[in-house]
Design an enzyme around this catalytic site. Sequence first.
Site, PDB file in Angstrom:
ATOM      1  N   GLY A  10     -36.868  36.894 -24.298  1.00  0.00           N
ATOM      2  CA  GLY A  10     -37.578  37.872 -24.850  1.00  0.00           C
ATOM      3  C   GLY A  10     -39.155  37.406 -25.655  1.00  0.00           C
ATOM      4  O   GLY A  10     -39.651  36.338 -25.908  1.00  0.00           O
ATOM      5  N   ASP A 126     -35.023  35.409 -33.362  1.00  0.00           N
ATOM      6  CA  ASP A 126     -34.044  35.343 -34.041  1.00  0.00           C
ATOM      7  C   ASP A 126     -33.236  33.738 -34.760  1.00  0.00           C
ATOM      8  O   ASP A 126     -32.314  33.862 -35.371  1.00  0.00           O
ATOM      9  CB  ASP A 126     -32.295  36.071 -32.280  1.00  0.00           C
ATOM     10  N   ARG A 170     -28.282  38.476 -31.942  1.00  0.00           N
ATOM     11  CA  ARG A 170     -27.747  38.790 -31.532  1.00  0.00           C
ATOM     12  C   ARG A 170     -26.381  37.595 -31.624  1.00  0.00           C
ATOM     13  O   ARG A 170     -25.182  37.952 -32.066  1.00  0.00           O
ATOM     14  CB  ARG A 170     -27.738  38.068 -29.795  1.00  0.00           C
ATOM     15  N   GLU A 221     -27.716  44.008 -34.989  1.00  0.00           N
ATOM     16  CA  GLU A 221     -26.801  44.655 -33.789  1.00  0.00           C
ATOM     17  C   GLU A 221     -25.547  43.720 -33.347  1.00  0.00           C
ATOM     18  O   GLU A 221     -25.428  44.367 -32.996  1.00  0.00           O
ATOM     19  CB  GLU A 221     -28.497  44.278 -32.741  1.00  0.00           C
ATOM     20  N   ARG A 265     -28.492  58.033 -43.582  1.00  0.00           N
ATOM     21  CA  ARG A 265     -29.579  58.061 -42.430  1.00  0.00           C
ATOM     22  C   ARG A 265     -29.531  56.782 -42.083  1.00  0.00           C
ATOM     23  O   ARG A 265     -29.772  55.736 -42.395  1.00  0.00           O
ATOM     24  CB  ARG A 265     -30.583  59.113 -42.756  1.00  0.00           C
ATOM     25  N   GLN A 273     -39.648  45.053 -33.731  1.00  0.00           N
ATOM     26  CA  GLN A 273     -39.874  43.423 -34.456  1.00  0.00           C
ATOM     27  C   GLN A 273     -39.974  42.875 -33.400  1.00  0.00           C
ATOM     28  O   GLN A 273     -40.436  41.530 -34.124  1.00  0.00           O
ATOM     29  CB  GLN A 273     -37.750  43.275 -34.599  1.00  0.00           C
TER      30      GLN A 273
HETATM   31  O1  F6P Z   1     -33.359  37.031 -27.397  1.00  0.00           O
HETATM   32  C1  F6P Z   1     -34.089  37.878 -28.226  1.00  0.00           C
HETATM   33  C2  F6P Z   1     -33.930  39.766 -28.607  1.00  0.00           C
HETATM   34  O2  F6P Z   1     -34.543  40.305 -29.842  1.00  0.00           O
HETATM   35  C3  F6P Z   1     -32.009  40.033 -29.462  1.00  0.00           C
HETATM   36  O3  F6P Z   1     -32.587  39.912 -30.773  1.00  0.00           O
HETATM   37  C4  F6P Z   1     -32.249  41.144 -28.366  1.00  0.00           C
HETATM   38  O4  F6P Z   1     -30.504  41.095 -28.508  1.00  0.00           O
HETATM   39  C5  F6P Z   1     -32.195  40.756 -27.187  1.00  0.00           C
HETATM   40  O5  F6P Z   1     -33.530  39.687 -27.583  1.00  0.00           O
HETATM   41  C6  F6P Z   1     -33.050  42.260 -26.371  1.00  0.00           C
HETATM   42  O6  F6P Z   1     -33.535  42.046 -25.154  1.00  0.00           O
HETATM   43  P1  F6P Z   1     -34.181  42.813 -24.248  1.00  0.00           P
HETATM   44  O7  F6P Z   1     -35.338  42.721 -24.070  1.00  0.00           O
HETATM   45  O8  F6P Z   1     -33.254  42.276 -23.049  1.00  0.00           O
HETATM   46  O9  F6P Z   1     -33.795  44.527 -24.933  1.00  0.00           O
END
Ligand code: F6P
Length: 341
Positions: A10, A126, A170, A221, A265, A273
Amino acid sequence: MKIGILTGGGDCPGLNPVIRAVVRKADNSGDEVLGIKYGWKGLLEKDVMPLDQFSVSGILHKGGTMLGTSRTNPYKQDNGSKILHENFKELGLDALIAVGGEDTLGVANKLYEEGLNIVGVPKTIDNDLSATDFTFGFDTAVNTVMDCIDRLHTTAESHNRVMVVEVMGRHAGWIAGYSGIAGGADYILIPEIPTDIDDVCNSLKERHRKGKKFSIVVVSEGATLTNNALFTQEKKLDSFGHVRLGGIGQALGGLIEEKTGFETRVTVLGHIQRGGSPTAFDRILGTRYGVKAYDLVKQEKFGTMTALRGTKITAVSLNEATAKLKTMDMELYDIAKIFFG
Ligand code: F6P
């Protein structure tokens, strides 16, 4: 020397400062840098671009990565590792700097163990990589979330509502913990501790009993409720075995409203982010990592990763960095808890 550089996994703010620093330091010393596009995918396909100080001009303040990125796992492809070894040689690389999180650096470590000259640079919003105090991208994400929480406060207060904010994270609750403390959250749910919904609701009721009419709840999440599974958007796994997370915010918001009677809500911040300009901290950390990665290559300290320990940039082994994830500091969570209820 001819040094390759790739960014995998990511994206996050701070990647461009690393690329710029590696290229500028190499350029100053007469070394060549080859940008490899879209992470390991680019090395599998020999999708590359030469980099010099002109091509990295004007990128310091930009989020994302000028090289592109992907979540390609070469070990999941037929002969993937063999192709990488061949292409490394054919491109004439003396060394490769791999910038990434646990997945990208896990591949980097395997390739190093198979004989390639690799240095790693840690990145992830993260902040869950071991052996370093911080990864760049985290500070920018925390500041973005804090700003959103500040905005949610004024509307929550005007309507006497509970606002649930779902943030990334995650396996670790660093973003939720830091942004929750900075934003004054009234409850924070993190992946490290399965949470009892009654505990959340009792805490909010207690706060309202004391006279407060609104509340802010921050949830990672990857957090879970006691005896419940992870909330996911789909069942499909990516090539590193990760599922797409998301949904706990909505579920939590529904339960809070049902059990407390407080109007609730939900806001899911998602990829907001990961976008935007890096903070000064992330620009400087990325720059320091880039310079150190180049130095490690020149010193032939392969199989290492740059790391921040205290205020110093140092080198740790890729093995140590990828052996396990760095979960949230529970002393910090205890501080956050003082402000619940
Ligand atoms: O690993 C970083 C992260 O931002 C996680 O917090 C999140 O679950 C994931 O990448 C989301 O990744 P993608 O780019 O596949 O939506």
